[in-house]
Design a protein around this motif. Structure first.
Motif, mmCIF file in Angstrom:
data_model
loop_
_atom_site.group_PDB
_atom_site.id
_atom_site.type_symbol
_atom_site.label_atom_id
_atom_site.label_comp_id
_atom_site.label_asym_id
_atom_site.label_seq_id
_atom_site.Cartn_x
_atom_site.Cartn_y
_atom_site.Cartn_z
ATOM 1 N N ALA A 217 49.268 48.461 34.021
ATOM 2 C CA ALA A 217 50.316 49.391 34.448
ATOM 3 C C ALA A 217 50.157 50.738 33.755
ATOM 4 O O ALA A 217 50.047 50.797 32.525
ATOM 5 C CB ALA A 217 51.685 48.811 34.123
ATOM 6 N N PRO A 218 50.165 51.840 34.505
ATOM 7 C CA PRO A 218 50.055 53.156 33.880
ATOM 8 C C PRO A 218 51.386 53.641 33.312
ATOM 9 O O PRO A 218 52.438 53.516 33.944
ATOM 10 C CB PRO A 218 49.607 54.055 35.041
ATOM 11 N N VAL A 219 51.319 54.175 32.107
ATOM 12 C CA VAL A 219 52.430 54.880 31.472
ATOM 13 C C VAL A 219 51.921 56.289 31.198
ATOM 14 O O VAL A 219 50.800 56.455 30.710
ATOM 15 C CB VAL A 219 52.847 54.196 30.151
ATOM 16 N N VAL A 220 52.706 57.289 31.506
ATOM 17 C CA VAL A 220 52.264 58.670 31.318
ATOM 18 C C VAL A 220 53.107 59.341 30.247
ATOM 19 O O VAL A 220 54.348 59.336 30.318
ATOM 20 C CB VAL A 220 52.353 59.471 32.632
ATOM 21 N N ARG A 221 52.424 59.915 29.241
ATOM 22 C CA ARG A 221 53.131 60.716 28.235
ATOM 23 C C ARG A 221 52.993 62.184 28.595
ATOM 24 O O ARG A 221 51.880 62.699 28.729
ATOM 25 C CB ARG A 221 52.580 60.460 26.833
#
Length: 266
Positions: A69-73
């Motif tokens: 799953a991608p998490v974007v900061r």
């Protein structure tokens, strides 16, 4: 077309520990390689890596077929930037250096449409709506969005209980490197004062009914933070892993002049 589900948010509601990897190469090709290895989540770093909105989009597209799953900061909690990131399909957003509950509430508003927030309407221009193919997106989008706020300063750690209690904040992520610097122990996140602050932040987050996370590439750190209650832990950084592997490979054939252990400051 149904609203795309957010598997990361769904898994945070469970009890499993989610192990992630930091992505700093800022390319879809590298992100896809990482996504194929089986980590639970991948942090696409828009703060310290040389990313832009288009390069983040390319990485989201590259990892979409995989279970990671991608998490974007994002680089900042600016509402205009958040609008752009949500429109390209970011569902889990991490915002650095959140220090007050007021800041956290502003971030929640930036992620929601009026009357509950200030997010602008992109409609058919937005990948998030599948270009207007998702019915009733304006009223349902928030249910699959996940907001992670970073606590990584003295002030933030002082206010962590109030930050975690904000409705719409899903998780609190502790940043050991910045926290140690802000406490006067730069380069030493293992200092007892820093460790006490980290543990207190984790406990306050859990007491508020929210989920705690942290970056911990060193195994002993990762296991300790997990024992303290962190449910999602980034256990590596792609650039660091690449560099360490390259050095180890060279050392098989030529002794290095000054071998150095991996840094504990992240």
């Amino acid at each position: 077309m149904d609203l795309p589900r957010n598997p990361f948010k769904a898994r945070l509601a469970g009890s499993d520990t989610l192990y992630g990897l930091w992505a700093g190469f800022a390319t879809g090709y590298a992100a896809e390689i990482t996504a194929s290895t089986g980590y639970d989540w991948l942090l696409i770093d828009g703060e310290h890596a040389p990313n832009t909105v288009p390069s983040i989009l390319a990485q989201l597209q590259a990892v979409a077929p995989y279970s990671t799953a991608p998490v974007v900061r994002c680089v900042t909690g600016d509402a205009v930037l958040i609008k752009q990131l949500l429109d390209i399909g970011v569902q889990t957003l991490m915002v650095p250096m959140v220090e007050t509950a007021e800041q956290a509430r502003a971030l929640v508003r930036a992620m929601r449409y009026p009357p509950h927030g200030i997010r602008g309407v992109g409609g058919g221009l937005a990948r998030a709506t599948r270009w207007d193919a998702v019915p009733d997106y304006l009223h349902t989008a928030h249910s699959e969005l996940c907001l992670i706020v970073q606590v990584e300063s003295r002030l933030g750690s002082d206010n962590v209980a109030e930050i975690a209690a904000v409705e719409g904040v899903d998780a609190v992520f502790v940043g050991p490197a910045d926290l140690s610097s802000g406490l006067g122990h730069a380069g030493n996140p293992g200092h007892p004062e820093v460790q006490a602050r980290i543990r207190a932040a984790i406990e306050a987050t859990r007491a508020a009914g929210k989920v705690a996370g942290i970056l911990a590439p060193q195994e002993d750190d990762a296991r300790r933070y997990r024992a303290w209650g962190c449910q999602f832990v980034a256990v590596g950084i792609d650039i660091s892993l690449f560099r360490q592997a390259a050095l180890a490979n060279l050392a098989r054939y030529r002794p290095l002049e000054a071998p150095q252990p991996p840094s504990r400051t992240y």
